[in-house]
Enzyme design. Structure first.
Site, PDB file in Angstrom:
ATOM      1  N   GLY A 157       0.789  -5.036   1.241  1.00 63.22           N
ATOM      2  CA  GLY A 157      -0.411  -5.213   0.424  1.00 63.22           C
ATOM      3  C   GLY A 157      -0.144  -5.967  -0.877  1.00 63.22           C
ATOM      4  O   GLY A 157      -1.046  -6.603  -1.420  1.00 63.22           O
TER       5      GLY A 157
ATOM      6  N   GLU B 265      -0.215  -9.496   0.010  1.00 56.22           N
ATOM      7  CA  GLU B 265      -1.614  -9.831   0.345  1.00 56.22           C
ATOM      8  C   GLU B 265      -2.467 -10.040  -0.907  1.00 56.22           C
ATOM      9  O   GLU B 265      -3.329 -10.932  -0.931  1.00 56.22           O
ATOM     10  CB  GLU B 265      -2.204  -8.739   1.237  1.00 56.22           C
ATOM     11  CG  GLU B 265      -1.558  -8.745   2.620  1.00 56.22           C
ATOM     12  CD  GLU B 265      -1.957  -7.550   3.468  1.00 56.22           C
ATOM     13  OE1 GLU B 265      -1.551  -6.422   3.124  1.00 56.22           O
ATOM     14  OE2 GLU B 265      -2.679  -7.748   4.454  1.00 56.22           O
TER      15      GLU B 265
ATOM     16  N   GLU C  23       4.689  -4.756   7.568  1.00 54.08           N
ATOM     17  CA  GLU C  23       3.881  -3.722   8.238  1.00 54.08           C
ATOM     18  C   GLU C  23       4.331  -3.458   9.665  1.00 54.08           C
ATOM     19  O   GLU C  23       4.284  -2.328  10.144  1.00 54.08           O
ATOM     20  CB  GLU C  23       2.400  -4.113   8.224  1.00 54.08           C
ATOM     21  CG  GLU C  23       1.732  -4.011   6.867  1.00 54.08           C
ATOM     22  CD  GLU C  23       1.833  -5.280   6.045  1.00 54.08           C
ATOM     23  OE1 GLU C  23       2.657  -6.158   6.386  1.00 54.08           O
ATOM     24  OE2 GLU C  23       1.099  -5.380   5.048  1.00 54.08           O
TER      25      GLU C  23
ATOM     26  N   ALA D 111       0.865  -1.175   0.000  1.00 53.77           N
ATOM     27  CA  ALA D 111       0.000   0.000   0.000  1.00 53.77           C
ATOM     28  C   ALA D 111       0.903   1.227   0.000  1.00 53.77           C
ATOM     29  O   ALA D 111       2.039   1.167   0.481  1.00 53.77           O
ATOM     30  CB  ALA D 111      -0.876  -0.016   1.243  1.00 53.77           C
TER      31      ALA D 111
HETATM   32  N1  CAA Z   1       4.540   3.257  -0.732  1.00 53.35           N
HETATM   33  C1  CAA Z   1       4.908   4.401  -1.321  1.00 53.35           C
HETATM   34  N2  CAA Z   1       6.043   4.543  -2.023  1.00 53.35           N
HETATM   35  C2  CAA Z   1       6.837   3.464  -2.141  1.00 53.35           C
HETATM   36  C3  CAA Z   1       6.526   2.228  -1.547  1.00 53.35           C
HETATM   37  C4  CAA Z   1       5.295   2.143  -0.823  1.00 53.35           C
HETATM   38  N3  CAA Z   1       4.897   1.006  -0.269  1.00 53.35           N
HETATM   39  N4  CAA Z   1       7.510   1.346  -1.798  1.00 53.35           N
HETATM   40  C5  CAA Z   1       8.410   2.010  -2.549  1.00 53.35           C
HETATM   41  N5  CAA Z   1       8.009   3.284  -2.752  1.00 53.35           N
HETATM   42  C6  CAA Z   1       8.697   4.357  -3.494  1.00 53.35           C
HETATM   43  C7  CAA Z   1       9.862   4.930  -2.696  1.00 53.35           C
HETATM   44  O1  CAA Z   1       9.399   5.880  -1.769  1.00 53.35           O
HETATM   45  C8  CAA Z   1      10.685   5.516  -3.799  1.00 53.35           C
HETATM   46  O2  CAA Z   1      10.109   6.746  -4.196  1.00 53.35           O
HETATM   47  P1  CAA Z   1      11.006   8.101  -4.243  1.00 53.35           P
HETATM   48  O3  CAA Z   1      12.056   7.789  -5.269  1.00 53.35           O
HETATM   49  O4  CAA Z   1      10.022   9.127  -4.660  1.00 53.35           O
HETATM   50  O5  CAA Z   1      11.556   8.267  -2.871  1.00 53.35           O
HETATM   51  C9  CAA Z   1      10.499   4.542  -4.956  1.00 53.35           C
HETATM   52  O6  CAA Z   1       9.307   3.805  -4.661  1.00 53.35           O
HETATM   53  C10 CAA Z   1      11.622   3.543  -5.095  1.00 53.35           C
HETATM   54  O7  CAA Z   1      11.803   2.900  -3.831  1.00 53.35           O
HETATM   55  P2  CAA Z   1      13.216   2.803  -3.075  1.00 53.35           P
HETATM   56  O8  CAA Z   1      14.107   3.944  -3.474  1.00 53.35           O
HETATM   57  O9  CAA Z   1      12.944   2.632  -1.619  1.00 53.35           O
HETATM   58  O10 CAA Z   1      13.796   1.460  -3.735  1.00 53.35           O
HETATM   59  P3  CAA Z   1      14.807   0.433  -3.067  1.00 53.35           P
HETATM   60  O11 CAA Z   1      15.188  -0.502  -4.163  1.00 53.35           O
HETATM   61  O12 CAA Z   1      15.873   1.145  -2.342  1.00 53.35           O
HETATM   62  O13 CAA Z   1      13.922  -0.356  -1.997  1.00 53.35           O
HETATM   63  C11 CAA Z   1      11.986  -1.524  -1.170  1.00 53.35           C
HETATM   64  C12 CAA Z   1      12.860  -1.165  -2.396  1.00 53.35           C
HETATM   65  C13 CAA Z   1      12.792  -2.429  -0.234  1.00 53.35           C
HETATM   66  C14 CAA Z   1      10.774  -2.268  -1.718  1.00 53.35           C
HETATM   67  C15 CAA Z   1      11.573  -0.237  -0.436  1.00 53.35           C
HETATM   68  O14 CAA Z   1      11.051   0.670  -1.381  1.00 53.35           O
HETATM   69  C16 CAA Z   1      10.554  -0.465   0.630  1.00 53.35           C
HETATM   70  O15 CAA Z   1      10.877  -0.927   1.707  1.00 53.35           O
HETATM   71  N6  CAA Z   1       9.280  -0.098   0.350  1.00 53.35           N
HETATM   72  C17 CAA Z   1       8.197  -0.221   1.317  1.00 53.35           C
HETATM   73  C18 CAA Z   1       7.739  -1.657   1.441  1.00 53.35           C
HETATM   74  C19 CAA Z   1       6.666  -1.768   2.494  1.00 53.35           C
HETATM   75  O16 CAA Z   1       6.881  -1.509   3.653  1.00 53.35           O
HETATM   76  N7  CAA Z   1       5.454  -2.193   2.063  1.00 53.35           N
HETATM   77  C20 CAA Z   1       4.338  -2.373   2.962  1.00 53.35           C
HETATM   78  C21 CAA Z   1       3.493  -1.150   2.976  1.00 53.35           C
HETATM   79  S1  CAA Z   1       2.284  -1.188   4.248  1.00 53.35           S
HETATM   80  C22 CAA Z   1       0.987  -2.058   3.621  1.00 53.35           C
HETATM   81  O17 CAA Z   1       1.029  -2.581   2.533  1.00 53.35           O
HETATM   82  C23 CAA Z   1      -0.206  -2.100   4.523  1.00 53.35           C
HETATM   83  C24 CAA Z   1      -1.257  -3.062   4.179  1.00 53.35           C
HETATM   84  O18 CAA Z   1      -1.260  -4.206   4.619  1.00 53.35           O
HETATM   85  C25 CAA Z   1      -2.387  -2.673   3.380  1.00 53.35           C
END
Ligand code: CAA
Length: 255
Positions: free
Chosen positions: A108, A111, A131, A63
């Site tokens: 998500g 999921e 999460e 998400a």
């Molecule tokens: N939401 C919003 N933006 C996201 C994102 C997310 N879940 N995941 C990645 N992005 C964005 C980053 O912010 C970044 O944008 P900017 O360049 O504008 O800063 C872009 O995508 C590229 O990401 P990274 O620079 O972080 O890429 P990376 O290769 O260094 O890392 C990653 C990749 C490990 C996937 C890292 O992006 C990450 O940890 N993302 C979040 C993953 C996460 O925690 N997902 C769970 C979300 S909570 C959820 O889903 C709740 C639910 O149950 C409904």
């Protein structure tokens, strides 16, 4: 448009296309996904659905965290419900759904894959429910479906720790059925195979398998026995059984 749908020979491919955020789902993308899945569920010309992410890096990175960071509890409930609607469509539409996990499937994203009937992963895929590291818990079905698919022990391990696992570990714990590259090709292969089967029998098979989600075991077995019998009224059942006896390929008409 951040959700692209293409269809060929009864197989629809749904691609989440928001590469600037690793295909993370914001409100408009998730709404679009829910709406497209609803259309595909009702479209009899579509016999199987494949879900994947655009690009080489991500299936869905979760998400959209930026959007979620501003939500109050009421809004977060609505956000959870929208994710659940998309997940329930994947889980219950009367045709098979297959996740082609081509990269990150986190939160998500994992999921949505869990809501599909079958999951394949690229060797470079990374999966998990991170999460907990954001101070929240999975909100689109992960706390329920992960345990049903991988067992309670594996689910608690992943949900409590928030750790990310590679494709090999995902295969070992039963989170994915196979590792394949190109993963979309593998998913299409299975989708084409399933699209050639009787849609009547396949949708019933899905509905019956899904009974394990709700009914008690004895009730599920009873329903299976009844529905199994009723299915013999279909032309497809007669055709399939007769074709085997006559040593020829069946020609299913969908009735
Ligand atoms: N939401 C919003 N933006 C996201 C994102 C997310 N879940 N995941 C990645 N992005 C964005 C980053 O912010 C970044 O944008 P900017 O360049 O504008 O800063 C872009 O995508 C590229 O990401 P990274 O620079 O972080 O890429 P990376 O290769 O260094 O890392 C990653 C990749 C490990 C996937 C890292 O992006 C990450 O940890 N993302 C979040 C993953 C996460 O925690 N997902 C769970 C979300 S909570 C959820 O889903 C709740 C639910 O149950 C409904």
């Amino acid at each position: 448009m951040t959700v692209v749908v293409t269809a060929e020979n009864g197989v629809a491919t749904v691609t989440i296309d928001r590469p600037e955020a690793l295909n993370a789902l914001d409100v408009s993308t998730l709404t679009e996904l829910r709406d497209r899945l609803g259309e595909l569920a009702d479209d009899a010309s579509v016999r199987a659905v494949v879900l994947t992410g655009a690009g080489e890096k991500a299936f869905v990175a979760g998400a959209d965290i930026k959007y979620m960071s501003g939500l109050d509890p009421e809004q977060a409930k609505g956000w959870g419900a929208l994710g659940h609607e998309a997940g329930r469509l994947l889980e219950t539409m009367p045709k098979p759904t297959i996740a082609a996990i081509n990269g990150f499937a986190l939160g998500g994203g994992c999921e949505l894959a869990l809501a599909c009937d079958i999951r394949y992963a690229s060797a470079r895929a990374k999966l998990g429910q991170p999460e907990i590291n954001l101070g929240i818990v999975p909100g689109w079905g992960g706390t329920q479906r992960l345990a049903r698919i991988c067992g309670l022990g594996a689910a608690k391990d992943l949900v409590f720790s928030g750790r990310t696992i590679d494709a090999e570990e995902a295969l070992r714990i039963g989170l994915v059925s196979a590792i394949a590259d190109p993963v979309l090709e593998r998913a299409h292969e299975t989708a084409r195979d399933l699209a050639g089967k009787s849609p009547v029998a396949l949708s019933l098979a899905k509905r019956l398998c899904n009974l394990t989600l709700g009914l008690d075991h004895a009730g599920g077995l009873e329903t299976e026995a009844n529905e199994f019998g009723d299915l013999f009224a279909s032309e497809d059942a007669k055709e399939g059984l007769t074709a085997f006896v006559e040593k020829r390929a069946p020609n299913f008409v969908g009735r």
